[in-house]
Design an enzyme around this catalytic site. Structure first.
Site, PDB file in Angstrom:
ATOM      1  CE  LYS A 135      -3.965   2.054   2.284  1.00  0.00           C
ATOM      2  NZ  LYS A 135      -3.455   3.402   2.469  1.00  0.00           N
ATOM      3  CD  GLU A 193      -1.519   5.984  -3.603  1.00  0.00           C
ATOM      4  OE1 GLU A 193      -2.554   5.582  -4.194  1.00  0.00           O
ATOM      5  OE2 GLU A 193      -1.530   6.481  -2.467  1.00  0.00           O
TER       6      GLU A 193
HETATM    7  S1  IVH Z   1      -6.845  -0.080  -4.215  1.00  0.00           S
HETATM    8  C1  IVH Z   1     -11.320   0.366  -4.699  1.00  0.00           C
HETATM    9  N1  IVH Z   1      -4.284  -0.529  -4.013  1.00  0.00           N
HETATM   10  O1  IVH Z   1      -4.934   3.635  -0.372  1.00  0.00           O
HETATM   11  C2  IVH Z   1      -9.955   0.241  -4.168  1.00  0.00           C
HETATM   12  N2  IVH Z   1      -5.139   1.457  -3.063  1.00  0.00           N
HETATM   13  O2  IVH Z   1      -6.751   3.773   1.880  1.00  0.00           O
HETATM   14  C3  IVH Z   1      -9.054   1.315  -4.595  1.00  0.00           C
HETATM   15  N3  IVH Z   1      -3.448   2.897  -2.064  1.00  0.00           N
HETATM   16  O3  IVH Z   1      -7.252   5.793  -1.852  1.00  0.00           O
HETATM   17  C4  IVH Z   1      -7.782   1.342  -3.910  1.00  0.00           C
HETATM   18  N4  IVH Z   1      -1.715   1.648  -2.536  1.00  0.00           N
HETATM   19  O4  IVH Z   1      -4.797   5.981  -2.607  1.00  0.00           O
HETATM   20  C5  IVH Z   1      -5.288   0.305  -3.721  1.00  0.00           C
HETATM   21  N5  IVH Z   1      -2.017  -0.993  -3.980  1.00  0.00           N
HETATM   22  C6  IVH Z   1      -3.023  -0.189  -3.679  1.00  0.00           C
HETATM   23  C7  IVH Z   1      -2.817   1.016  -2.997  1.00  0.00           C
HETATM   24  C8  IVH Z   1      -3.910   1.811  -2.696  1.00  0.00           C
HETATM   25  C9  IVH Z   1      -2.109   2.779  -1.988  1.00  0.00           C
HETATM   26  C10 IVH Z   1      -4.204   4.024  -1.509  1.00  0.00           C
HETATM   27  C11 IVH Z   1      -5.208   4.649  -2.429  1.00  0.00           C
HETATM   28  C12 IVH Z   1      -6.508   4.623  -1.694  1.00  0.00           C
HETATM   29  C13 IVH Z   1      -6.060   4.461  -0.285  1.00  0.00           C
HETATM   30  C14 IVH Z   1      -7.120   3.814   0.563  1.00  0.00           C
END
Ligand code: IVH
Length: 705
Positions: A135, A193
């Site tokens: 993440k 991101e």
């Molecule tokens: S998936 C519908 N994958 O985390 C799902 N998010 O806390 C969409 N983020 O707003 C997000 N790395 O900015 C996803 N590998 C990853 C991510 C990620 C960072 C962030 C993203 C999101 C936030 C949510």
């Protein structure tokens, strides 16, 4: 009276300035604008409103025009990118940009997988593959491609609407301007991101230090600041990177799985995270979390956890969303970062609901990449539990985006001597009494509240701040700072006053207030007028009722459809009408706590007056119902055993189509969908003459599978 500085050049109209005063004023403005530019561009943390900033710029240029000999090649008006236009155009996301629910322990992960299996009605031993990926602690971006060409780039914003940063995005090398490869849909929104690597951040800060400039806070904020530069050449000069990991609108789907989509993304020109793995079991997920945690410090970008996503897209589709988070994904966070420092003082803050919150003032300390000097102590019981005294050395922790908290006193350091007790009075000038509320069980709540309600200036102001906040009224040019100014000058004491400002401006003369000019005042009034028509959910949320957050407000708006219907129900609930309460209780996400709070709000006559004056000024739009849905606005009851879908799935699907799902049958029920074994609800439906149907008939009705 508006606060203005003592007599100085700042108060003199440009046409009345002598050359000597003009020179001093020109230098003052230059220093002030440069300072604002620095906080805005470099820290992404503006210290003045756009209107205030614009006024400074206008005055600066006016002086230059009147005294051209003051102008040099260094003039701010000649600098590229330092233009006053600070706002970005808004972009509505075709598909909302969601956030993620969090897991903090292996148990949370097990629960997450269990919920998915139950929802999909899968056997315990059926494999549910997940993709697992780091993440990234950056900013999410949505990139829209039409015919394979990049047409716009937008920030997440509030999820529904972001900022148009297309020009900036085009300067990022890892974002293709054109997709190349196979299976490129006519329309596709690619999400991922944008981030800055740690080394580049440190190098930038080294240069800042060398130049004697203020340091940046962390790579994430710096990336945010870099992306939101009005001058895209500044973005270009900062090394930014992009990982693609999700999508919004897609005219065709190039793959059937999350991992397949990642492969496709890589094949058309995006960078995807090489650490991504497909995990087949909960043990695999936990092992992935552990392994990435071990590599965390050696990665060249910041991460704050890992993300698990159901790999099969058909399952993702069935699982859907709960308010702003998908059921098919979760962020498994890393343990928080910790530090020790000294508690120097306690400040009492009064929230908009009158709750008194003790805030600890600390010796500044760096934890998890940011400097922390304030820490919430939640309530006075927490202080007692921790045995805190002023002067104690404390251990604090910060977990991702969570507000820092105190873990405990460091016992082997010298102890503080000043005890902390519950204040008997609210810190406002009214010095109203404070009390501990009784909660449902009859016990005393841990929350100490001021009893002044709307008479308490803290609550009034907080209430107004909440009213204009982003998820509530969100009026351009009317933020916390302006509320402070308008409130202190007694121009705005309650929400309705915002809408009568223009009428009263003959007396107020806002354009004469420092930081305002004719244009910014006009813009403000236009922005206020633009919000005279407001969505029902925003309106309900803006009222600031306790326990009614934006998700609850949306559920209420969808449930009642119109302000009149909601208002009527709320007044009835306030009078103790059991039928109205039951009806409210039947709505998704609404329970006793919310109902009690709504009833209490609508029972209080100050509130009724406030609401009545406000509704005279605005038009509240009916809640949007999904179009073309034959069940939009209908009340449906599911009963008996369902065979094609789980109860949760049925409910989610019906709500998605705008129907209200209720747990009990009444005259107001439109459809009862009955499976085998349906009992008393079916009998009641028949007795009330409600339309009863089988699961198959339901699918025919909604035009589904
Ligand atoms: S998936 C519908 N994958 O985390 C799902 N998010 O806390 C969409 N983020 O707003 C997000 N790395 O900015 C996803 N590998 C990853 C991510 C990620 C960072 C962030 C993203 C999101 C936030 C949510």
């Amino acid at each position: 009276m508006a606060k203005t500085p003592s007599k100085s050049a700042a108060q003199i109209a440009v046409e009345d300035l002598s050359e000597k005063w003009a020179k001093a004023e020109y230098a003052r403005l230059e220093a002030e604008i440069t300072e604002h530019d620095r906080s805005y561009y470099q820290q992404d943390a503006p210290t003045v409103t756009d209107a205030e900033y614009d006024a400074l710029r206008q005055r600066y240029v006016a002086i230059e025009e009147k005294f051209p000999n003051l102008k040099t090649l260094q003039s701010l008006s000649l600098k590229v990118g330092a233009k006053p236009a600070r706002g970005f155009a808004k972009v509505r996301h075709a598909v909302p940009m969601l956030s993620l629910d969090n897991a903090f322990s292996p148990e949370d992960v097990t629960d997450f997988v269990g919920r998915i299996k139950r929802f999909l009605k899968l056997a315990d031993d059926e494999k549910t593959p997940f993709t697992a990926e780091p993440k990234i602690d950056g900013l999410s971006l949505s990139l829209r491609y039409e015919g394979g060409k990049l047409v716009n780039g937008a920030t997440r914003g509030d999820g529904a609407e972001g900022e148009d940063v297309t020009a900036n995005v085009r300067t990022v090398k890892e974002i293709p301007h054109e997709l190349k490869g196979k299976n490129i849909p006519a329309v596709c929104e690619i999400r991922g991101e944008i981030y800055m690597i740690k080394a580049a951040f440190l190098e930038l800060n080294r240069k800042q230090e060398e130049a004697g400039e203020q340091l940046y806070v962390n790579p994430r904020n710096t990336a945010a600041g870099s992306l939101r530069q009005k001058d895209a050449s500044v973005t270009a000069s900062r090394p930014m990177h992009f990982f693609a990991y999700a999508w919004g609108e897609l005219s065709e789907r190039p793959a059937e799985t999350q991992s397949g989509m990642l492969k496709w993304l890589a094949s058309v020109g995006f960078k995807t995270n090489p650490l991504t793995k497909v995990c087949k079991s909960i043990d695999d997920l936990i092992a992935f979390h552990e392994s990435i945690g071990e590599q965390r410090a050696t990665l060249d970008y910041d991460i704050d956890g890992v993300v698990y996503k159901v790999d099969r897209l058909d399952w993702q589709d069935r699982l859907g969303f709960i308010s702003r988070t998908p059921r098919w994904a979760i962020a498994h966070k890393f343990a928080a970062e910790r530090a020790t420092t000294v508690l120097r003082d306690i400040e009492i803050q009064v929230g908009r609901t009158g709750a008194l919150t003790p805030v600890g003032k600390l010796d500044p300390v760096g934890v998890g990449g940011v400097i922390v000097q304030n820490v919430t102590l939640h309530n006075f019981d927490e202080i007692e539990r921790l045995g805190l005294r002023i002067g104690d050395t404390v251990e604090i922790q910060r977990a991702g985006d969570v507000i820092p908290q105190v873990l405990g006193v460091v016992e082997d350091k010298p102890r503080g001597t000043t005890k902390i007790s519950v204040p008997a009075k609210c810190p406002c000038h009214l010095k109203t009494d404070v009390m501990r509320q009784k909660i449902a069980t009859g016990e005393e709540s841990v929350v100490v509240r001021c009893t002044g309600e709307f008479a308490c200036p803290f609550q009034r102001k907080e209430h107004l701040r909440h009213f204009v906040s982003r998820r509530a009224y969100d009026i351009d040019g009317l933020g916390e700072k302006q509320i402070e100014l308008f409130y202190e000058n007694e121009w705005v004491r309650e929400p309705a006053d915002i809408f009568t400002l223009e009428k009263r401006n003959g007396k107020i003369k806002l354009e004469a207030v420092e930081g305002y000019g004719q244009t910014s005042v006009r813009n403000l009034f236009d922005a206020i007028d633009a919000r005279r028509r407001i969505a029902l959910d925003r309106f309900i949320y803006a009222l600031g009722m306790r326990h009614v957050g934006d998700t609850t407000a949306l559920a209420l708006a969808r449930g009642y459809g119109s302000w009149d219907a909601f208002h009527d129900a709320a007044l009835k609930a306030a009078r103790g009408d059991t039928e109205a309460r039951e009806e409210m209780d039947a709505l998704d996400q609404i329970g006793d706590t919310v109902i009690e709070s709504i009833a209490a709000f609508f029972h209080e006559k100050h509130n009724l007056g406030m609401v009545e004056r406000l509704t005279k000024e605005v038009t509240i739009l009916d809640a949007e119902k999904p179009k073309d849905s034959p069940v939009a606005g209908k009340t449906v009851v599911f009963t008996g055993a369902l065979e094609k879908m789980t109860r949760d799935e049925a409910k989610a699907m019906a709500e998605q189509l705008g129907a209200k799902v209720s747990g009990s049958v009444s005259k107001k029920t439109d459809y009862v969908v009955a499976g085998p074994g349906a009992g008393s609800k079916l009998d009641k439906a028949r007795a009330e003459g409600v339309n009863v149907m089988t699961e198959d008939e339901w699918f025919v009705l909604i035009g589904g599978k």
